[in-house]
Write a protein that holds these residues in place. Structure first.
Motif, PDB file in Angstrom:
ATOM      1  N   UNK A  97       6.816  55.716  74.374  1.00 57.03           N
ATOM      2  CA  UNK A  97       6.593  54.466  75.111  1.00 57.03           C
ATOM      3  C   UNK A  97       7.264  53.287  74.415  1.00 57.03           C
ATOM      4  N   UNK A  98       7.153  53.253  73.077  1.00 57.03           N
ATOM      5  CA  UNK A  98       7.771  52.152  72.334  1.00 57.03           C
ATOM      6  C   UNK A  98       9.292  52.234  72.411  1.00 57.03           C
ATOM      7  N   UNK A  99       9.805  53.442  72.286  1.00 50.92           N
ATOM      8  CA  UNK A  99      11.246  53.658  72.323  1.00 50.92           C
ATOM      9  C   UNK A  99      11.803  53.206  73.673  1.00 50.92           C
ATOM     10  N   UNK A 100      11.153  53.632  74.738  1.00 51.33           N
ATOM     11  CA  UNK A 100      11.631  53.276  76.072  1.00 51.33           C
ATOM     12  C   UNK A 100      11.545  51.775  76.307  1.00 51.33           C
ATOM     13  N   UNK A 101      10.473  51.167  75.822  1.00 47.91           N
ATOM     14  CA  UNK A 101      10.299  49.739  76.091  1.00 47.91           C
ATOM     15  C   UNK A 101      11.298  48.897  75.304  1.00 47.91           C
ATOM     16  N   UNK A 102      11.839  49.472  74.226  1.00 47.90           N
ATOM     17  CA  UNK A 102      12.771  48.698  73.392  1.00 47.90           C
ATOM     18  C   UNK A 102      14.195  48.733  73.926  1.00 47.90           C
ATOM     19  N   UNK A 103      14.482  49.634  74.839  1.00 44.82           N
ATOM     20  CA  UNK A 103      15.847  49.739  75.350  1.00 44.82           C
ATOM     21  C   UNK A 103      16.168  48.500  76.176  1.00 44.82           C
ATOM     22  N   UNK A 153       9.622  41.891  81.047  1.00 47.43           N
ATOM     23  CA  UNK A 153       9.727  42.985  80.087  1.00 47.43           C
ATOM     24  C   UNK A 153       8.416  43.065  79.337  1.00 47.43           C
ATOM     25  N   UNK A 154       7.928  44.267  79.176  1.00 48.29           N
ATOM     26  CA  UNK A 154       6.676  44.437  78.450  1.00 48.29           C
ATOM     27  C   UNK A 154       6.984  45.289  77.231  1.00 48.29           C
ATOM     28  N   UNK A 155       7.600  44.649  76.267  1.00 52.13           N
ATOM     29  CA  UNK A 155       8.166  45.391  75.165  1.00 52.13           C
ATOM     30  C   UNK A 155       7.138  45.648  74.068  1.00 52.13           C
ATOM     31  N   UNK A 156       7.120  46.868  73.583  1.00 54.75           N
ATOM     32  CA  UNK A 156       6.304  47.177  72.408  1.00 54.75           C
ATOM     33  C   UNK A 156       7.238  47.076  71.214  1.00 54.75           C
ATOM     34  N   UNK A 157       7.034  46.088  70.364  1.00 50.46           N
ATOM     35  CA  UNK A 157       7.876  45.997  69.180  1.00 50.46           C
ATOM     36  C   UNK A 157       7.145  46.677  68.029  1.00 50.46           C
ATOM     37  N   UNK A 158       7.747  47.764  67.548  1.00 56.43           N
ATOM     38  CA  UNK A 158       7.116  48.512  66.463  1.00 56.43           C
ATOM     39  C   UNK A 158       7.239  47.748  65.161  1.00 56.43           C
ATOM     40  N   UNK A 159       6.254  47.885  64.319  1.00 58.42           N
ATOM     41  CA  UNK A 159       6.369  47.257  63.005  1.00 58.42           C
ATOM     42  C   UNK A 159       6.938  48.274  62.026  1.00 58.42           C
ATOM     43  N   UNK A 160       7.663  47.769  61.057  1.00 56.45           N
ATOM     44  CA  UNK A 160       8.131  48.603  59.961  1.00 56.45           C
ATOM     45  C   UNK A 160       9.240  49.562  60.338  1.00 56.45           C
ATOM     46  N   UNK A 161       9.565  50.421  59.384  1.00 58.15           N
ATOM     47  CA  UNK A 161      10.653  51.366  59.554  1.00 58.15           C
ATOM     48  C   UNK A 161      10.116  52.785  59.577  1.00 58.15           C
ATOM     49  N   UNK A 162      11.015  53.709  59.909  1.00 55.12           N
ATOM     50  CA  UNK A 162      10.649  55.120  59.889  1.00 55.12           C
ATOM     51  C   UNK A 162      10.371  55.537  58.441  1.00 55.12           C
ATOM     52  N   UNK A 163       9.236  56.211  58.172  1.00 52.68           N
ATOM     53  CA  UNK A 163       8.970  56.640  56.797  1.00 52.68           C
ATOM     54  C   UNK A 163       9.997  57.672  56.335  1.00 52.68           C
ATOM     55  N   UNK A 164      10.045  57.886  55.009  1.00 51.89           N
ATOM     56  CA  UNK A 164      11.011  58.823  54.468  1.00 51.89           C
ATOM     57  C   UNK A 164      10.639  60.253  54.857  1.00 51.89           C
ATOM     58  N   UNK A 165      11.623  61.035  55.328  1.00 53.66           N
ATOM     59  CA  UNK A 165      11.319  62.425  55.677  1.00 53.66           C
ATOM     60  C   UNK A 165      11.032  63.284  54.439  1.00 53.66           C
ATOM     61  N   UNK A 166      11.261  62.745  53.261  1.00 55.67           N
ATOM     62  CA  UNK A 166      10.918  63.500  52.050  1.00 55.67           C
ATOM     63  C   UNK A 166       9.413  63.450  51.805  1.00 55.67           C
ATOM     64  N   UNK A 167       8.800  62.451  52.369  1.00 55.96           N
ATOM     65  CA  UNK A 167       7.383  62.263  52.104  1.00 55.96           C
ATOM     66  C   UNK A 167       6.704  61.754  53.370  1.00 55.96           C
TER      67      UNK A 167
END
Lengths: 349, 351
Positions: free
Chosen positions: A265-271, A282-296
């Motif tokens: 839902x967030x991804x689609x709303x950000x396009x 526009x009813x945008x969901x703006x996510x906070x922060x970044x994608x966490x590290x895939x190592x952890x």
């Protein structure tokens, strides 16, 4: 314009079973089960020891049906390109299985044409190179003809056979890549960001070509891209990846109009929508922060650190990718969220 | 955050000069190469006022970035050459003014944000040092004070834990965070105008949304002019006030954002809009502009778009169309609408 990462069109042809029995449409041609790819992280120079792993692909399962296009979307680092590489056997899988027409296959032939158009080879040599390894597809005397046919199929002038890659534009080079991908008459083509480096006006040409080839040769596509509108246009089904896992998968309508996973839902709303009139509502969901590290990655649900719905349960239990029984109609499709629900859109707005 | 350069309002901005902040007039840029003269920009006109967002839309090779680089004075000359044209900042031509006054405008009054933050930041200096450098170089601020200001700027662009991260190096930040640092750097000296060259192209969509929101918010707060250079029709629709579409070094259409999307007056714009995948077209062939963008060494005679244009007539192959004023059905001029097509009326009626 922007070269958005490497583009590649890879082709998989099972070596022993290339173009054999026909699979009826709707049957799975490729079954992927619990595919895992970890890249070890090591420490020390003389005595290397593993201190962890980047969990690039972590338990991905899906079917690819005969003649369909499966779109895979996700942001950088979600593992979609690693998934493609593992499927094409460019990287060995850590665990899991890939079955082609019900049979376990050990080795796949793979080409990565776009990134590796050898500047010193003519187009004819590049496209014909797969025949060196698989002479049974086109015997030596027929190769030139076969290559010219391929050039014609992808909309290039067959007389260009003696030209070099630098004499072509970006879109034409992509066509050369596609031609080489088709050389061994594959049934499955994996396209990893095939158009992201191309200009808008040329993108449409390549997309049209891919669709035309699909109906002509009954190909199955796995179409990996980050451009959601193009993926929607070309795909029958779409899988959304986040941090090494598929978080939601379904038909294009189910994913784009009835998404039940918060990340989708967030991804689609950000396009960004190419319509200034839609700016106000526009009813945008703006996510906070970044994608966490895939190592952890976070425990439980990997999206919980950025999710507005997160509950204690999300940290404890990994949500299964399945349809929840409280959902109705098109919302009934596989989604990896404990609290899967369609987004409530305020209709009065 | 009080007595700092970052948020002291806009005293210097209310200078007596009335009119657009920046005006580009009939700008030409060419590059000398081994293969011949590349005409990258062939007579570009546009203007931006304070608080306004101009989107310059075009594909690779359309000259959109070269125009921006000419404004910023960061073209390598040679091989580049500006044979004619004016770049007016508050009415003064920057191309003819002396070096020192030009230097004062570029960087301080006009700042630029680049696409690739990683290669625009120095990898061996901390971000705090690089941000502080702006103050040290332009205002002679002490090191300590500059560092404090750097932290403030990082706060301003919402980098979490700015105080702890001020000593980090660029590679230790994610792509979105790096782009925020670029924005902070552009804002440092409180420019009147920001030129953003594909600021979010390298970012993921969810991060792109964050960065564009931040940029729009800061622009409104400081009442800055913004030139947004992009090829993304979605981003343009979201933020632009007016649009200039470029093709082969020329502006082919200008229009307010709503008008352009609703009724394009140039076949190229029309083609671009039509090639966006739409919901109701699923399963059908996408509209594609045929052919390829022209080689700038050999721009076709007449209208540069004519070999790809569905409307091309003999006149298009012989004569270069000027920018025509677009009028409505009643003959009244439509404000801000121009089209470099002999058949703009037909194109407009078709839409």
């Amino acid at each position: 314009m922007t070269p958005n990462g490497a583009s590649a069109i890879g082709t998989t042809v099972p070596e022993e079973v290339a173009f054999q029995q026909e699979v009826p449409k709707g049957e799975p041609i490729l079954e992927v089960r619990d595919l895992v790819k970890y890249f070890p992280l090591t420490k020390g120079i003389l005595f290397r020891k593993q201190v962890g792993a980047v969990k690039a692909v972590d338990g991905v399962s899906f079917d690819l049906m005969q003649g369909e296009t499966l779109g895979i979307v996700g942001e950088s680092g979600c593992g979609k390109s690693t998934l493609a590489k593992v499927l094409m056997n460019l990287e060995a899988a850590t665990a899991g299985s890939v079955r082609y027409k019900g049979e376990e296959i050990s080795r796949l032939v793979f080409q990565d044409p776009y990134t590796s158009l050898n500047p010193r080879m003519t187009v004819g040599d590049i496209i014909g190179e797969p025949y060196e390894i698989h002479p049974e597809v086109a015997p030596k005397g027929e190769r030139r003809k076969a290559v010219q046919d391929l050039l014609d199929v992808v909309g290039l002038n067959p007389e260009y056979i003696n030209r070099y890659p630098h004499q072509f534009s970006g879109g034409q080079r992509q066509r050369i890549g596609i031609a080489r991908g088709l050389a061994l008459k594959p049934e499955i083509i994996i396209c990893d960001e095939p158009v992201s480096a191309l200009d808008v006006s040329v993108q449409a040409q390549v997309i049209n070509l891919l669709e035309q080839l699909q109906s002509e040769f009954n190909l199955s596509y796995m179409f990996i891209a980050h451009d959601l509108s193009i993926v929607r246009h070309i795909s029958d089904r779409v899988g959304v990846m986040y941090l090494g896992k598929i978080v939601e998968i379904g038909t294009d309508l189910e994913i784009y109009d009835h998404a039940t996973h918060p990340y989708t839902q967030a991804l689609l709303s950000a396009v960004p929508v190419p319509d200034p009139a839609a700016r106000a509502d526009r009813d945008r969901i703006v996510l906070v922060g970044d994608v966490p590290s895939p190592a952890n990655p976070p425990s439980g649900c990997r999206f919980r650190t950025r999710c507005w719905k997160a509950q204690p349960k999300c940290a404890e239990e990994v949500p299964a990718l399945m349809a929840r029984d409280w959902l109705r109609d098109l919302a009934v499709h596989d989604s990896a969220c404990h609290f899967a629900a369609e987004r409530e859109v305020d209709l009065e707005k | 955050m009080s007595s700092t350069a970052v948020d002291t309002g806009k005293p210097a901005r209310d200078a007596p000069y009335q009119g657009p902040l920046l005006e580009v007039r009939d700008l030409h840029v060419e590059f000398k190469t081994r293969d011949g003269l590349v005409k990258a920009v062939n007579g570009v006109n546009y203007s931006v006022s304070a608080g306004e967002t101009l989107a310059v839309l075009g594909e690779s090779g359309s000259g959109k970035s070269v125009t921006a680089q000419a404004i910023m004075g960061i073209l390598d000359m040679p091989p580049a050459r500006i044979p004619q044209g004016e770049i007016r900042y508050r009415g003064q031509d920057m191309l003819t003014m002396d070096k020192e006054s030009r230097r004062k405008i570029r960087g301080q009054k006009i700042a630029m944000i680049f696409q690739d933050a990683l290669s625009s930041l120095n990898p061996v200096l901390t971000v705090g040092f690089q941000l502080g450098e702006m103050f040290r170089a332009h205002h002679g601020t002490s090191r300590k004070e500059a560092k404090a200001k750097a932290i403030e700027l990082m706060d301003r662009v919402r980098i979490p834990a700015a105080k702890e991260r001020v000593g980090d190096y660029p590679h230790q930040f994610s792509g979105g965070m790096r782009q925020r640092i670029m924005i902070a750097m552009a804002l440092a000296l409180e420019p009147d105008l920001i030129i953003a060259d594909e600021p979010t192209t390298a970012l993921d969509v969810t991060v792109q949304a964050q960065v564009m929101d931040l940029l729009a918010e800061l622009q409104a707060e400081y009442h800055m002019g913004l030139i947004l250079i992009t090829h993304d029709l979605g981003v343009v629709a979201d933020v632009a006030d007016k649009i200039a579409v470029m093709y082969a070094g020329r502006i082919v259409e200008t229009a307010p954002v709503h008008d352009l999307y609703a009724r394009p007056a140039h076949p190229y714009t029309r083609g671009l809009l039509d090639s966006i995948p739409r919901l109701d077209q699923k399963g059908q062939e996408l509209y594609a502009i045929k052919g390829l963008p022209p080689n700038l060494l050999r721009i076709p005679p007449g209208c540069a778009f004519n070999p790809r244009c569905p409307r091309a007539q003999d006149i298009c192959r012989q004569e270069v169309p000027k920018l025509f004023q677009v009028t409505g059905p009643d003959g009244a001029e439509l404000t801000g609408r121009q089209s470099a097509c002999f058949f703009w009326k037909e194109t407009l009626d078709d839409a």
